[in-house]
Write an enzyme that holds these catalytic residues in place. Structure first.
Site, short mmCIF file in Angstrom:
data_model
loop_
_atom_site.label_atom_id
_atom_site.label_comp_id
_atom_site.label_asym_id
_atom_site.label_seq_id
_atom_site.Cartn_x
_atom_site.Cartn_y
_atom_site.Cartn_z
N ASN A 394 0.83 -1.21 0.00
CA ASN A 394 0.00 0.00 0.00
C ASN A 394 0.86 1.25 0.00
OD1 ASN A 394 -1.95 1.93 0.26
ND2 ASN A 394 -2.84 1.14 2.13
N ASP A 395 1.40 1.62 1.16
CA ASP A 395 2.13 2.88 1.25
C ASP A 395 3.27 3.00 0.24
OD1 ASP A 395 0.53 3.78 3.30
OD2 ASP A 395 1.82 2.96 4.88
N VAL A 396 3.89 1.88 -0.10
CA VAL A 396 5.05 1.94 -1.00
C VAL A 396 4.66 2.24 -2.43
CG1 VAL A 396 6.40 0.38 0.43
CG2 VAL A 396 5.05 -0.55 -1.44
N THR A 397 3.32 2.33 -2.70
CA THR A 397 2.88 2.67 -4.06
C THR A 397 2.22 4.04 -4.09
OG1 THR A 397 0.69 1.73 -3.70
CG2 THR A 397 2.38 0.25 -4.56
N ALA A 435 1.05 3.90 7.46
CA ALA A 435 1.37 5.29 7.76
C ALA A 435 0.13 6.08 8.13
CB ALA A 435 2.08 5.94 6.57
#
Lengths: 465, 102
Positions: A394-397, A435
């Protein structure tokens, strides 16, 4: 009985073999040989220790029994453990190294004659300092790793635990550790030694509880580093070259991994250690984005999109590990490949709960490692790919990291998933990631959300292909 | 004046940190998990200290407080040594290259 000089030479050899063991890991082809060197180094070190003591009394049998018990437990765990549980296993192993260091330090403190360090109450000053450092760092490693283990295992909540006055308290304890070490060295009091151990256990516990679940890659690497420094401290006490070399290797290895992980999140090491990531921003951003339109689809739609693609990039994340979807994923990819679709995998440095977590899972599912790419290697390819299949990440995209300076993850390197012609996003709900921020990717024109369990969805897509 | 042996050990230590630095940077990111498990295994070479403590007693005093801590440390370190190396072996065996004949 081996002479001291000869055994020192053998310890040096085993130290060199350990260096080669790490060197082997520079590529998968040489890694198995590297592991063999490591085992050889260990056999040499243990054998030499037995020979140099030369005490083959009944004590030897007891030693061998304990060695055997530990060995059997270790071997049993190594064969039984599922690959998805590697982060917990590594955290657990770190705690054992820490505790072993503490026990060796206690043994040396109680019986310094056995180690040639003087007599009880009159231990050589240098040795006592080294011993205290080894014991304190070992204790911190132990209790810290236990907390990390409990958090990873889900026994303890993964969310950060913070309270008022936490940082001053930690600072106070750290300072008192230094003062007690100083007093211990000047008085040789055994009470101070026990107090030192107790507060070191306490600080290890306090240091890790405020750190949240997705920061575990940093924590595990950091504890890895600590376990090395603890070993080195004991190595100095025992005047053992193998232990000093190994401690330095492991210490710097863990430090480098922590650095890589921090860089992957664009956060400073201290920011991670001080904990409580996103706790303040969470409430503000979670509310005002609920109404945005989202396109959602089913397995049929996803299969249709992929069938018409010529290249697909897969972005796995922690959710894939949780859903155990790696085998289902590989089956889907096999079907795609039969249709002459080019497939590659993109791994973000902090995907998963420990460094390299995703790579191991994909390897377990028989994905060849030359189809798996790191962020820098593959990020430019998204613009030319037809479909990005995001599974459990999720956050890494999140493109916000590139566009919104207000965002807590601004500046974090992310995978340019949105540049693909279409994005398939497998997720159970629209809830934000670790996050605590919304992912803009959900609302993009070219994104199709697939709301389902990652494993089930992947299997359904395969059926529809 | 003679040099304290501590200085020699310190030299080994500092140089090993540098070796570690360069060696670990050359480890490919896809093998970071095996790296952690193998460092776990090798740092358990601390077992040498535990063996010394365990063997320190003579036949009348096999079980004094010091040697008991030694015995316990032997078991802990042995779990790590066997567990660490074997699980690394298991992981590394899974890393395969693409078959060319596909």
């Amino acid at each position: 009985m081996l002479s001291a000089n000869l055994s020192a030479v053998f310890y040096l050899i085993s130290g060199v073999l350990f260096i080669l063991a790490l060197r082997g890991l520079s590529s998968p082809e040489t890694s198995r040989q590297g592991n063999f060197f490591g085992i050889l180094g260990m056999i040499i070190a243990v054998t030499v220790t037995f020979l140099s003591i030369g005490n083959f009394s009944t004590g030897l049998i007891v030693v061998l029994i304990f060695l055997l018990i530990g060995g059997l437990i270790g071997a049993f765990i190594a064969y039984k453990i599922p690959m998805t549980a590697m982060p917990e296993l590594v955290a657990g192993f770190h705690s054992l190294v820490g505790l072993a260091a503490v026990f060796v330090a206690i043994a040396a403190f109680l019986n310094p004659e056995a180690f040639n360090l003087g007599s009880p109450g009159n231990i050589k000053l240098g040795s006592l300092i080294e011993m205290s450092i080894g014991a304190a760092v070992g204790a911190i490693t132990f209790s810290g790793s236990i907390i990390a283990f409990l958090k990873l295992q889900g026994i303890m909540s993964g969310s950060p635990i913070t309270f008022k006055g936490q940082h001053p308290l930690n600072a106070l304890i750290l300072i008192s550790i230094i003062i007690i070490t100083y007093l211990l060295c000047s008085t040789q009091s055994s009470n101070l030694f026990w107090i030192l151990l107790a507060i070191s256990f306490l600080i290890g516990f306090l240091l890790i509880i405020p750190i949240g679940g997705a920061d575990m890659p940093v924590v595990i690497s950091m504890l890895n580093s600590y376990s090395g420094w603890a070993a080195a401290g004991i190595g100095f006490t025992l005047e053992n070259t193998a232990l000093i070399i190994t401690g330095a290797l492991v210490g710097s290895s863990g430090a480098i991994l922590s650095y890589i992980m921090c860089k992957g999140m664009n956060r400073s090491f201290f920011n991670v250690i001080l904990g409580g990531f996103g706790a303040t921003e969470q409430s503000a951003s979670a509310q005002n984005k609920e109404q945005k339109p989202v396109k959602s689809g089913n397995a049929d739609d996803a299969a249709f999109l992929m069938k018409n693609a010529s290249s697909v990039i897969i972005v796995p994340g922690y959710g894939m590990a949780v859903a155990q979807a790696q085998h289902a994923l590989r089956e889907m990819v096999d079907t795609l490949k039969k249709n002459d679709i080019k497939v590659s995998y993109a791994i973000h440095p902090v995907a998963g709960r420990m460094p390299g977590h995703m790579n191991v899972l994909l390897a377990e599912a028989n994905v060849p490692y030359d189809e798996v790419f790191e962020l820098e290697e593959i990020n430019n390819d998204f613009a030319n790919a037809d479909v990005a299949f995001v599974i459990g990440a999720n956050d890494v995209t999140n493109p916000v990291a590139k566009t919104d300076p207000q965002s807590p993850i601004y500046g974090m390197p992310v995978l340019d998933v949105e540049k693909c012609k279409s994005v398939l996003f497998v997720k159970r709900s629209l809830s934000p990631g670790y996050a605590g921020i919304d992912n803009d990717l959900f609302y993009k024109e070219n994104t199709l959300m697939l709301f389902a369990d990652a494993k089930k969805m992947t299997e359904d897509i395969t059926k529809n292909l | 004046m003679e040099i304290d042996p501590f200085i020699f050990r310190l030299s080994i230590f500092i140089l090993s940190i540098f070796i570690g630095y360069y060696v670990v940077w050359s480890v490919t990111p896809s093998l970071h998990t095996p790296l952690m498990s193998v460092t776990n295994a090798i740092s358990s070479v601390i077992i040498v200290g535990a063996i010394i403590a365990g063997l320190a007693g003579n036949s009348d005093t096999i079980f004094n407080t010091s040697s008991i801590f030694g015995f316990l440390a032997i078991s802990l370190a042995a779990i790590n040594i066997f567990g660490g190396f074997l699980v690394t072996q298991r992981m590394l065996a899974m890393y395969k290259k693409k078959k060319k004949d596909k």
